[in-house]
Scaffold this motif. Structure first.
Motif, PDB file in Angstrom:
ATOM      1  N   GLU A 117       0.837  -1.199   0.000  1.00 55.19           N
ATOM      2  CA  GLU A 117       0.000   0.000   0.000  1.00 55.19           C
ATOM      3  C   GLU A 117       0.875   1.253   0.000  1.00 55.19           C
ATOM      4  OE1 GLU A 117       0.328  -0.870   4.478  1.00 55.19           O
ATOM      5  OE2 GLU A 117       0.285  -1.990   2.607  1.00 55.19           O
ATOM      6  N   ALA A 118       0.322   2.348  -0.460  1.00 56.82           N
ATOM      7  CA  ALA A 118       1.068   3.601  -0.522  1.00 56.82           C
ATOM      8  C   ALA A 118       1.294   4.148   0.887  1.00 56.82           C
ATOM      9  CB  ALA A 118       0.313   4.620  -1.369  1.00 56.82           C
ATOM     10  N   VAL A 119       2.545   4.482   1.191  1.00 57.71           N
ATOM     11  CA  VAL A 119       2.909   5.105   2.461  1.00 57.71           C
ATOM     12  C   VAL A 119       3.820   6.286   2.165  1.00 57.71           C
ATOM     13  CG1 VAL A 119       2.694   2.929   3.739  1.00 57.71           C
ATOM     14  CG2 VAL A 119       4.926   3.615   2.830  1.00 57.71           C
ATOM     15  N   SER A 120       4.191   6.998   3.211  1.00 53.81           N
ATOM     16  CA  SER A 120       4.995   8.210   3.035  1.00 53.81           C
ATOM     17  C   SER A 120       6.098   8.259   4.076  1.00 53.81           C
ATOM     18  CB  SER A 120       4.092   9.440   3.167  1.00 53.81           C
ATOM     19  OG  SER A 120       4.836  10.622   3.340  1.00 53.81           O
ATOM     20  N   GLN A 121       7.128   9.049   3.807  1.00 56.47           N
ATOM     21  CA  GLN A 121       8.164   9.260   4.825  1.00 56.47           C
ATOM     22  C   GLN A 121       7.600   9.982   6.042  1.00 56.47           C
ATOM     23  OE1 GLN A 121      11.311  11.173   2.519  1.00 56.47           O
ATOM     24  NE2 GLN A 121      12.407   9.232   2.303  1.00 56.47           N
ATOM     25  N   LEU A 122       6.424  10.571   5.917  1.00 54.87           N
ATOM     26  CA  LEU A 122       5.732  11.133   7.074  1.00 54.87           C
ATOM     27  C   LEU A 122       5.469  10.066   8.136  1.00 54.87           C
ATOM     28  CD1 LEU A 122       2.943  13.364   5.464  1.00 54.87           C
ATOM     29  CD2 LEU A 122       4.736  14.186   6.988  1.00 54.87           C
ATOM     30  N   ASP A 123       5.402   8.808   7.704  1.00 56.12           N
ATOM     31  CA  ASP A 123       5.023   7.721   8.605  1.00 56.12           C
ATOM     32  C   ASP A 123       6.193   7.154   9.401  1.00 56.12           C
ATOM     33  OD1 ASP A 123       2.435   7.915   7.495  1.00 56.12           O
ATOM     34  OD2 ASP A 123       3.001   6.579   5.857  1.00 56.12           O
ATOM     35  N   ILE A 124       7.408   7.579   9.113  1.00 55.83           N
ATOM     36  CA  ILE A 124       8.576   6.968   9.750  1.00 55.83           C
ATOM     37  C   ILE A 124       8.592   7.206  11.257  1.00 55.83           C
ATOM     38  CG2 ILE A 124      11.094   7.053   9.919  1.00 55.83           C
ATOM     39  CD1 ILE A 124      11.196   7.460   6.903  1.00 55.83           C
ATOM     40  N   ALA A 125       8.500   8.463  11.699  1.00 58.90           N
ATOM     41  CA  ALA A 125       8.598   8.776  13.132  1.00 58.90           C
ATOM     42  C   ALA A 125       7.505   8.081  13.955  1.00 58.90           C
ATOM     43  CB  ALA A 125       8.577  10.286  13.358  1.00 58.90           C
ATOM     44  N   PRO A 126       6.210   8.205  13.596  1.00 59.56           N
ATOM     45  CA  PRO A 126       5.189   7.514  14.402  1.00 59.56           C
ATOM     46  C   PRO A 126       5.338   5.999  14.380  1.00 59.56           C
ATOM     47  CG  PRO A 126       4.202   8.510  12.445  1.00 59.56           C
ATOM     48  CD  PRO A 126       5.586   9.042  12.551  1.00 59.56           C
ATOM     49  N   THR A 127       5.847   5.442  13.291  1.00 55.96           N
ATOM     50  CA  THR A 127       6.033   3.997  13.214  1.00 55.96           C
ATOM     51  C   THR A 127       7.172   3.536  14.108  1.00 55.96           C
ATOM     52  OG1 THR A 127       5.149   3.949  10.959  1.00 55.96           O
ATOM     53  CG2 THR A 127       6.467   2.063  11.660  1.00 55.96           C
ATOM     54  N   MET A 137       8.496   0.646  19.253  1.00 54.28           N
ATOM     55  CA  MET A 137       9.091   0.628  20.589  1.00 54.28           C
ATOM     56  C   MET A 137       8.057   0.829  21.698  1.00 54.28           C
ATOM     57  SD  MET A 137      12.808   2.452  20.103  1.00 54.28           S
ATOM     58  CE  MET A 137      12.223   4.116  19.821  1.00 54.28           C
ATOM     59  N   ASN A 138       6.768   0.957  21.324  1.00 56.00           N
ATOM     60  CA  ASN A 138       5.699   1.202  22.308  1.00 56.00           C
ATOM     61  C   ASN A 138       6.033   2.400  23.203  1.00 56.00           C
ATOM     62  OD1 ASN A 138       4.237  -1.126  21.465  1.00 56.00           O
ATOM     63  ND2 ASN A 138       5.568  -2.402  22.736  1.00 56.00           N
ATOM     64  N   MET A 139       6.535   3.452  22.599  1.00 54.50           N
ATOM     65  CA  MET A 139       6.996   4.600  23.363  1.00 54.50           C
ATOM     66  C   MET A 139       5.961   5.729  23.340  1.00 54.50           C
ATOM     67  SD  MET A 139      10.626   6.656  23.068  1.00 54.50           S
ATOM     68  CE  MET A 139      11.566   5.233  23.641  1.00 54.50           C
ATOM     69  N   ASP A 140       5.440   6.093  24.512  1.00 52.32           N
ATOM     70  CA  ASP A 140       4.493   7.201  24.624  1.00 52.32           C
ATOM     71  C   ASP A 140       5.171   8.504  24.212  1.00 52.32           C
ATOM     72  OD1 ASP A 140       2.921   5.238  25.671  1.00 52.32           O
ATOM     73  OD2 ASP A 140       2.917   6.005  27.723  1.00 52.32           O
ATOM     74  N   SER A 141       4.384   9.437  23.677  1.00 57.04           N
ATOM     75  CA  SER A 141       4.967  10.717  23.264  1.00 57.04           C
ATOM     76  C   SER A 141       3.910  11.795  23.176  1.00 57.04           C
ATOM     77  CB  SER A 141       5.648  10.572  21.894  1.00 57.04           C
ATOM     78  OG  SER A 141       4.674  10.319  20.882  1.00 57.04           O
ATOM     79  N   GLU A 142       4.364  13.030  23.212  1.00 63.57           N
ATOM     80  CA  GLU A 142       3.551  14.192  22.858  1.00 63.57           C
ATOM     81  C   GLU A 142       4.073  14.671  21.514  1.00 63.57           C
ATOM     82  OE1 GLU A 142       3.696  17.071  25.987  1.00 63.57           O
ATOM     83  OE2 GLU A 142       2.289  15.967  27.260  1.00 63.57           O
ATOM     84  N   ASN A 143       3.193  14.773  20.535  1.00 68.70           N
ATOM     85  CA  ASN A 143       3.652  15.068  19.185  1.00 68.70           C
ATOM     86  C   ASN A 143       2.602  15.819  18.385  1.00 68.70           C
ATOM     87  OD1 ASN A 143       1.956  13.083  17.465  1.00 68.70           O
ATOM     88  ND2 ASN A 143       2.731  11.798  19.148  1.00 68.70           N
ATOM     89  N   SER A 144       3.020  16.270  17.214  1.00 68.44           N
ATOM     90  CA  SER A 144       2.118  16.903  16.245  1.00 68.44           C
ATOM     91  C   SER A 144       2.246  16.199  14.903  1.00 68.44           C
ATOM     92  CB  SER A 144       2.445  18.396  16.097  1.00 68.44           C
ATOM     93  OG  SER A 144       2.238  19.092  17.297  1.00 68.44           O
ATOM     94  N   PHE A 145       2.388  14.886  14.935  1.00 71.91           N
ATOM     95  CA  PHE A 145       2.640  14.104  13.732  1.00 71.91           C
ATOM     96  C   PHE A 145       1.458  14.126  12.766  1.00 71.91           C
ATOM     97  CE2 PHE A 145       5.669  11.101  16.246  1.00 71.91           C
ATOM     98  CZ  PHE A 145       6.646  12.070  16.216  1.00 71.91           C
ATOM     99  N   PHE A 146       1.768  14.268  11.492  1.00 68.76           N
ATOM    100  CA  PHE A 146       0.775  14.155  10.437  1.00 68.76           C
ATOM    101  C   PHE A 146       0.758  12.745   9.845  1.00 68.76           C
ATOM    102  CE2 PHE A 146       0.397  18.605  10.751  1.00 68.76           C
ATOM    103  CZ  PHE A 146      -0.643  19.045   9.952  1.00 68.76           C
ATOM    104  N   GLY A 147       1.828  11.986  10.069  1.00 69.85           N
ATOM    105  CA  GLY A 147       1.915  10.647   9.517  1.00 69.85           C
ATOM    106  C   GLY A 147       1.164   9.628  10.351  1.00 69.85           C
ATOM    107  N   LYS A 148       1.195   8.386   9.907  1.00 70.32           N
ATOM    108  CA  LYS A 148       0.467   7.303  10.572  1.00 70.32           C
ATOM    109  C   LYS A 148       1.405   6.178  10.977  1.00 70.32           C
ATOM    110  CE  LYS A 148      -4.025   8.072   8.381  1.00 70.32           C
ATOM    111  NZ  LYS A 148      -5.186   7.421   7.740  1.00 70.32           N
ATOM    112  N   ASP A 149       0.978   5.420  11.965  1.00 73.07           N
ATOM    113  CA  ASP A 149       1.690   4.223  12.385  1.00 73.07           C
ATOM    114  C   ASP A 149       1.360   3.121  11.380  1.00 73.07           C
ATOM    115  OD1 ASP A 149       2.605   1.891  13.529  1.00 73.07           O
ATOM    116  OD2 ASP A 149       1.121   1.881  15.144  1.00 73.07           O
TER     117      ASP A 149
END
Length: 402
Positions: free
Chosen positions: A298-308, A313-325
């Protein structure tokens, strides 16, 4: 019915403030909650599973052309090592770069934040604000954060990296042996060995290392003829061989087994077809990763790297991510919007759109054949433009984070 002769009504290029604010609702996922009411995209992401502490190494290769790699269904194969790695790990064969330059790739990959057409957000005054990034999140967890590049020093880029959470930045002047390389160039083998040596110093401290490789120049004597395709093929083969040497080196290090590797690339230059030139490899590898040979189409983007990465790592965070896991779930109905320097590229299913500043739209089918825009095209355009305008609005009005 509003679309005729490939032209969009001007209203499609205008987005109201309410639309900009409300789009955050479409990007929220389960397990997330808004942190501040005045920051519509800033939220907390939580995981129920125990956290997995891994080092993170992101390799940004230079201009790997997907048409030269079997990994991305290319007709030729100049990347046997990259393909070998992909067979064993989690690979996405339809990943799109965050833009057509390194600035956009860094912003999207590290901050999961869309760039804008024209001048990159990383080079605008507002970039002095801190955008939540993979580096800043890991830095708060005690990680050492390092950025390496074999390119010349770029102070604007370094300022952006420090503002997004990097403790250390290294450029070509930190690696070049001026007696050995009097022309200022640096062999990739020497560069990678120097990076690994520096990472060995982090033993005992978790780290995030982003290793950028600048476009490689090969002397004319290294290939016959002047054909640009042949030159690109030689360069691609050279990079692939150096990647093999690097991976063989890190496998012998004591930190290798507890490291998550991400391999991606800047987009290929000199290719007129926007879809192909912006397709890049995306591979996730870690011995702790519960996948082997998983290939996603499926189509994905480099936007998805950080949230993935944080999801793995199951790491909680505060973020403003536009990408998806994209590790936990897939979205085959997703629309990918990419801001190029002179136009927007939109991938929707197997079709693609190219949107120009004057409002004209080129619509292509899966086979690359131009088709007439229709009502569905209008919906894709409105949704993608709204997404990109949302990012620009939040950035310029300091509504990203606190």
């Amino acid at each position: 019915s509003d679309v005729a002769d490939g032209q969009l009504p001007t209203s499609f290029l205008k987005v109201t403030r309410n639309e900009l604010e409300s789009i955050a609702n479409f990007l929220y996922k389960s397990g997330e909650e808004n942190v501040y009411t005045d920051l519509p995209m800033f939220r907390k992401t939580s995981y129920e599973s125990p956290e997995i502490n891994l080092n993170v190494v992101m390799l940004i290769l230079p201009e790997i052309c997907t048409s030269y790699s079997k990994l991305c269904s290319g007709k030729k194969n100049y990347t046997p090592e990259l393909d070998k790695v992909a067979k064993k790990d989690l690979v996405y064969t339809r990943c799109y770069a965050g833009g057509d330059n390194l600035d956009s790739v860094l912003l999207t990959s590290l901050c999961s934040f869309p760039d804008q057409a024209g001048k990159s957000l990383t080079r605008q005054v507002q970039a002095q604000q801190q955008i939540p990034s993979l580096a800043s999140i890991l830095n708060k967890r005690g990680y050492s954060t390092l950025f390496f590049s074999n390119a010349t020093q770029d102070r604007t880029q370094e300022r952006f990296l420090h503002n997004t959470g990097f403790d250390y930045t290294y450029n070509r002047s930190d690696f070049v042996d001026h007696k050995k390389y009097s022309n200022g160039n640096i062999d990739l083998e020497d560069y990678y060995n120097s990076v690994v040596s520096r990472l060995n110093d982090e033993s005992g401290t978790p780290f995030l290392a982003v290793i950028n490789t600048a476009p490689v120049q090969i002397d004319a004597t290294d290939y016959s003829g002047s054909d640009n395709e042949q030159k690109t093929a030689r360069i691609t083969s050279y990079i692939d061989k150096q990647l093999k040497a690097l991976l063989n080196t890190v496998r012998g290090k004591n930190w290798h087994s507890s490291t998550l590797y991400i391999i991606t690339s800047t987009p290929a230059s000199g290719i007129s077809k926007a879809e192909i030139s912006t397709q890049v490899p995306l591979i996730f590898y870690a011995s702790a990763l519960a996948v082997s040979g998983r290939k996603e189409k499926e189509a994905v983007s480099q936007l998805d790297i950080a949230p993935t990465v944080l999801s793995i790592m199951n790491m909680d965070s505060e973020n403003s991510f536009f990408g998806k896991d994209i590790y936990a779930s897939s979205d085959r109905e997703r629309i990918i919007a990419v801001a190029l320097s002179d136009r927007h590229l939109v991938i929707a299913g197997k079709q693609r759109l190219e949107i120009y500043p004057n409002g004209s739209v080129d619509d292509f089918s899966a086979s690359g054949t131009r088709v007439a825009p229709d009502a569905t095209t209008s919906q894709w355009v409105k949704r993608s433009v709204t997404l990109l305008r949302t990012a620009g609005y939040l950035f310029k009005n300091n509504k990203i984070a606190r």
